[in-house]
Design a protein around this motif. Structure first.
Motif, PDB file in Angstrom:
ATOM      1  N   UNK A 163       1.198  -1.113  -0.294  1.00  0.00           N
ATOM      2  CA  UNK A 163       0.413   0.537  -0.122  1.00  0.00           C
ATOM      3  C   UNK A 163       1.243   1.083   0.071  1.00  0.00           C
ATOM      4  N   UNK A 164       0.756   2.305  -0.840  1.00  0.00           N
ATOM      5  CA  UNK A 164       0.855   3.244  -1.122  1.00  0.00           C
ATOM      6  C   UNK A 164       0.208   5.203  -0.292  1.00  0.00           C
ATOM      7  N   UNK A 165       0.360   5.485   0.557  1.00  0.00           N
ATOM      8  CA  UNK A 165      -0.383   6.382   0.742  1.00  0.00           C
ATOM      9  C   UNK A 165      -0.173   7.430   0.983  1.00  0.00           C
ATOM     10  N   UNK A 166      -1.350   9.043   0.597  1.00  0.00           N
ATOM     11  CA  UNK A 166      -0.591   9.443   0.517  1.00  0.00           C
ATOM     12  C   UNK A 166      -1.743  10.680   1.359  1.00  0.00           C
ATOM     13  N   UNK A 167      -1.539  11.978   1.858  1.00  0.00           N
ATOM     14  CA  UNK A 167      -2.687  12.358   2.787  1.00  0.00           C
ATOM     15  C   UNK A 167      -1.984  13.712   2.771  1.00  0.00           C
ATOM     16  N   UNK A 168      -2.861  15.314   2.543  1.00  0.00           N
ATOM     17  CA  UNK A 168      -1.813  16.556   3.051  1.00  0.00           C
ATOM     18  C   UNK A 168      -1.321  16.892   4.429  1.00  0.00           C
ATOM     19  N   UNK A 169      -1.615  15.688   5.033  1.00  0.00           N
ATOM     20  CA  UNK A 169      -1.838  15.834   6.879  1.00  0.00           C
ATOM     21  C   UNK A 169       0.059  15.239   7.291  1.00  0.00           C
ATOM     22  N   UNK A 170       1.427  15.868   6.484  1.00  0.00           N
ATOM     23  CA  UNK A 170       2.987  14.770   6.952  1.00  0.00           C
ATOM     24  C   UNK A 170       2.729  14.289   8.103  1.00  0.00           C
ATOM     25  N   UNK A 221       4.142   2.309   1.869  1.00  0.00           N
ATOM     26  CA  UNK A 221       5.239   3.589   1.403  1.00  0.00           C
ATOM     27  C   UNK A 221       3.805   5.219   1.374  1.00  0.00           C
ATOM     28  N   UNK A 222       4.686   6.106   1.572  1.00  0.00           N
ATOM     29  CA  UNK A 222       3.570   7.849   1.813  1.00  0.00           C
ATOM     30  C   UNK A 222       4.272   8.222   0.866  1.00  0.00           C
ATOM     31  N   UNK A 223       3.258   9.351   0.941  1.00  0.00           N
ATOM     32  CA  UNK A 223       4.035  11.156   0.408  1.00  0.00           C
ATOM     33  C   UNK A 223       3.138  11.827   0.380  1.00  0.00           C
ATOM     34  N   UNK A 224       3.864  12.361   1.094  1.00  0.00           N
ATOM     35  CA  UNK A 224       2.120  14.119   1.638  1.00  0.00           C
ATOM     36  C   UNK A 224       2.066  14.426  -0.679  1.00  0.00           C
ATOM     37  N   UNK A 225       0.483  14.969  -0.236  1.00  0.00           N
ATOM     38  CA  UNK A 225      -0.147  15.299  -1.979  1.00  0.00           C
ATOM     39  C   UNK A 225      -1.225  15.903  -1.603  1.00  0.00           C
ATOM     40  N   UNK A 226      -1.068  16.670  -2.360  1.00  0.00           N
ATOM     41  CA  UNK A 226      -2.773  17.531  -1.909  1.00  0.00           C
ATOM     42  C   UNK A 226      -3.050  17.675  -3.377  1.00  0.00           C
ATOM     43  N   UNK A 227      -4.800  16.561  -3.473  1.00  0.00           N
ATOM     44  CA  UNK A 227      -4.855  16.336  -4.362  1.00  0.00           C
ATOM     45  C   UNK A 227      -5.844  17.104  -5.479  1.00  0.00           C
ATOM     46  N   UNK A 228      -5.859  18.296  -5.474  1.00  0.00           N
ATOM     47  CA  UNK A 228      -6.301  19.970  -5.516  1.00  0.00           C
ATOM     48  C   UNK A 228      -5.336  20.345  -6.840  1.00  0.00           C
ATOM     49  N   UNK A 229      -3.553  19.622  -6.367  1.00  0.00           N
ATOM     50  CA  UNK A 229      -2.068  20.313  -7.097  1.00  0.00           C
ATOM     51  C   UNK A 229      -2.114  18.988  -8.223  1.00  0.00           C
TER      52      UNK A 229
END
Length: 702
Positions: A471-478, A494-502
């Motif tokens: 699973x790869x998680x994204x979220x705006x809250x680091x 694993x994961x990465x911060x991401x803003x889905x509006x950008x």
């Protein structure tokens, strides 16, 4: 930590006398301690490589007399993570008695089954093929390791002479022989012919060292490895430039990873022609030194030497005929170019199998490469899961180290192909593969979950991981994202911060997913928020935020995710977490309900468009998920309570009572709904909605 008068330079000395003193008299505990220390240093041995042992006196449960017992790492274990449950404990006298019935090297495989008749501890791990190698050496503590430095000598043309000269005759030499009962006899013979030695070098295989105590054995192993390492470093660059010097210059780090992330899904798709694979990428300096060198074209085709290496990496890698700065935008043309290289590799592997197989050899396995080298960029590895792909990468780096050392002091020699085949398709190895547990429904799959740091998103990620997916998680809250990823093992998430509006933020996250796992198979659009206000209080800012996160976010993530799914050509799943509010009109909900309705219809449109690519698009509609759901924090809950004329505390019961089933809906219920769609049983369903709402009649789709 004990401070040495002469610290080790090339291996890590980690023995703690105070810690070890707590196990004084418990030789098995000290064996485990020593093993874990040795296994923690990849310069000493690889994951799953080598084995360690000790011999003790134990009370026989039948005779009540003391009897010698050998404790040795069992089959398939790893000394770095070894526990007592990973040991095989065997009666030493019974192991020696097997010599009386041994029928010769042509029949030595039949001895493995007889190891089971020598077991002392009935909770033992299955004994490994290396058991007699430890049993027939008369030392209390023994290490069999695969250190790069020793291997470089063992895999060199002049290894025997170098070993004798370097260690002043204190390390004997035994030529290459497949591990087994007979090799154990050869070790005993080497010791008898060279009394007083401190170890044995196995040609093309590794190193045996020993000691009277666990600590003495540990020191002996480190000292031998340190001496071999020192010798190699003294010789690097003396005879000629390392690997013949650089043939090309690697791209800058950021460009390398950009290129690797773009190419990874295409490679993954091609490497998955037999079975779906998970990927790993590294641009480690050792890898770059090798793949950018003049000697790459000569050494890479030779293959690896150590059985542990090629069992995990295949006998040789695929080297891409692709400039590091190649334009990767024309995916069809790129796929055509790469397909030719893969087909040539598969033909090579098929010929290798056909030429060396025996009448009783197992059927040919997956002919695709495990290791793929891209000069100027880095190394990809593909296997059944992330851990196996990562370990294959580590093993090939070890193989690179061996080739580097062997070429510095002599000439690298790989195993003859017939010997390599006989190891790879050994019936005992095949039996080990057949004993592997059945794969889970989502094994070999990679899921990307937006909004994955908490609430519904994290529950979905946990469910998919529990069913076998990476699973790869994204979220705006680091901060929340870091905590969520840490809930999983390193080879699962694993994961990465991401803003889905950008769009740029999403692109960066998807690149990281491709570098981490090779691509994606399941895309779950879960990022969202909720604003509950009547029409007159809904501001333009409220409206735009809801549309940007819920509608535009789903669109942009899906658009970019589909590029990866198409590059892989393996099909895939998109699951969009919408809401009952997409179907049911409620008070004070114009902004949120409209966004959710758009989300649902977009899903239908994508399902219609992406079917030709075998990409299925489905929807899960939750309702009133209060437990653990982020949208119920803050003003949303207050707004809904106000709309229904109740208090916030009364919301759970209110929502449950209005459902047909009179049930409270949890985040795990939504996660189960997602799994139903992607777990394999609905593989021919797309454009569907699963309501997970306890039964709300106005939300019935049909």
């Amino acid at each position: 930590m004990e401070i040495l008068e002469k610290p080790f330079q090339y291996v890590t000395y980690s023995w703690n006398k105070e810690k070890a003193a707590a196990w004084q008299g418990d030789e098995v505990a000290l064996l485990i301690y020593r093993s874990n220390l040795l296994g923690a240093d990849l310069r000493i041995t690889n994951y799953g490589g080598g084995n360690t042992s000790c011999k003790t006196l134990e009370k026989d449960p039948l005779t009540r007399r003391e009897t010698p017992v050998m404790w040795v790492k069992g089959s398939g274990g790893d000394i770095g993570t070894l526990t007592k449950s990973g040991l095989a404990a065997l009666y030493l006298d019974r192991l020696h008695a097997l010599k009386d019935i041994y029928r010769g090297i042509q029949h030595e495989d039949e001895m493995v089954e007889l190891f089971n008749h020598c077991i002392y501890d009935l909770n033992s791990k299955a004994p490994s093929i290396d058991t007699p190698l430890h049993a027939f050496l008369p030392f209390n503590h023994i290490d069999h390791l695969h250190p790069d430095a020793a291997f470089a000598i063992a895999a060199s043309k002049d290894g025997k002479e170098i070993t004798r000269a370097l260690f002043d005759g204190q390390i004997a030499w035994v030529p290459w022989q497949r591990p087994g009962f007979d090799l154990g006899l050869q070790l005993a013979k080497a010791l008898a012919e060279n009394p007083g030695i401190r170890g044995i070098m196995l040609g093309g295989h590794g190193l045996f060292t020993w000691g009277d105590t666990s600590y003495a054995c540990y020191r002996n192993s480190l000292e031998v490895i340190e001496k071999a390492s020192d010798y190699l470093h003294d010789n690097y660059g003396k005879k000629r430039a390392i690997f013949g010097g650089a043939k090309l210059t690697a791209l800058p780090a950021e460009q390398r990873r950009q290129q690797a992330a773009t190419l990874a899904p295409i490679l993954r798709g091609l490497a998955s022609s037999h079975a779906r694979m998970v990927g790993h990428f590294t641009d480690d300096d050792k890898v770059l030194e090798f793949i950018n060198s003049h000697d790459l074209g000569t050494l890479a085709p030779l293959g690896t030497s150590c059985p542990d290496h090629f069992l995990r990496t295949k006998i040789r890698p695929l080297v891409l005929d692709l400039p590091p700065h190649a334009d990767l935008t024309d995916t069809p043309a790129l796929r055509e170019t790469l397909t030719k290289g893969f087909e040539e590799y598969r033909q090579y592997y098929t010929q290798y199998y056909e030429k060396h197989k025996h009448p009783n050899s197992p059927a040919m396995r997956d002919p695709n490469p495990v290791i793929i080298l891209w000069p100027g960029v880095g190394m990809f590895s593909f296997s059944k899961d992330k851990q196996t792909a990562r370990v294959a990468s580590e093993f090939y780096i070890n193989a690179i180290n061996v080739m580097k050392g062997a070429e510095a002091i002599s000439e690298y020699v790989s195993l003859p192909l017939q010997e390599a085949f006989d190891i790879e398709y050994w019936l005992l190895e095949e039996a080990k593969l057949q004993r592997m547990p059945k794969e889970k429904p989502l094994s070999r799959k990679i899921a990307l979950v937006t909004g994955g740091a908490g609430g519904i998103g994290l529950a979905i990620a946990r469910k998919l991981a529990a069913e076998g997916a990476c699973v790869f998680l994204t979220d705006i809250h680091e901060g929340n994202l870091a905590r969520a990823v840490n809930d999983f093992s390193k080879d699962v998430a694993a994961g990465a911060t991401a803003d889905v509006t950008q769009a740029g933020s999403i692109a960066r996250a998807l690149r990281q997913a491709c570098l981490a796992f090779g691509g994606i198979d399941i895309l779950v659009n879960c990022a969202g928020l909720a604003i509950s206000k009547p029409l007159e209080q809904t501001t333009e800012k409220d409206w735009d935020l809801l549309q940007d996160v819920i509608v535009k976010g789903q669109f942009t993530v899906s658009q970019q995710g589909v590029e990866i799914l198409r590059a892989q050509a393996l099909g895939g799943d998109i699951v969009n977490i919408a809401s009952k509010n997409a179907l049911v009109s409620g008070p004070n909900n114009v902004g949120y309900g409209t966004a959710k309705a758009a989300q649902v219809h977009m899903s239908r449109l994508l399902a219609a468009e992406l079917g030709k690519d075998k990409i299925r698009v489905n929807i899960v509609n939750p309702d009133a998920v209060i437990e653990g759901s982020k949208i119920w924090e803050g003003e949303w809950a207050a707004g809904r309570a106000k709309a229904y004329g109740i208090t916030v505390d009364e919301l759970p019961a209110y929502y449950a009572k209005r459902t047909i089933l009179n049930e409270i809906i949890t985040v795990n219920d939504i996660a189960n709904g997602v799994f139903v769609l992607v777990g394999g049983h609905l593989g021919k369903s797309t454009g569907n909605i699963i309501n997970v709402d306890g039964g709300v009649a106005p939300a019935f789709v049909r």
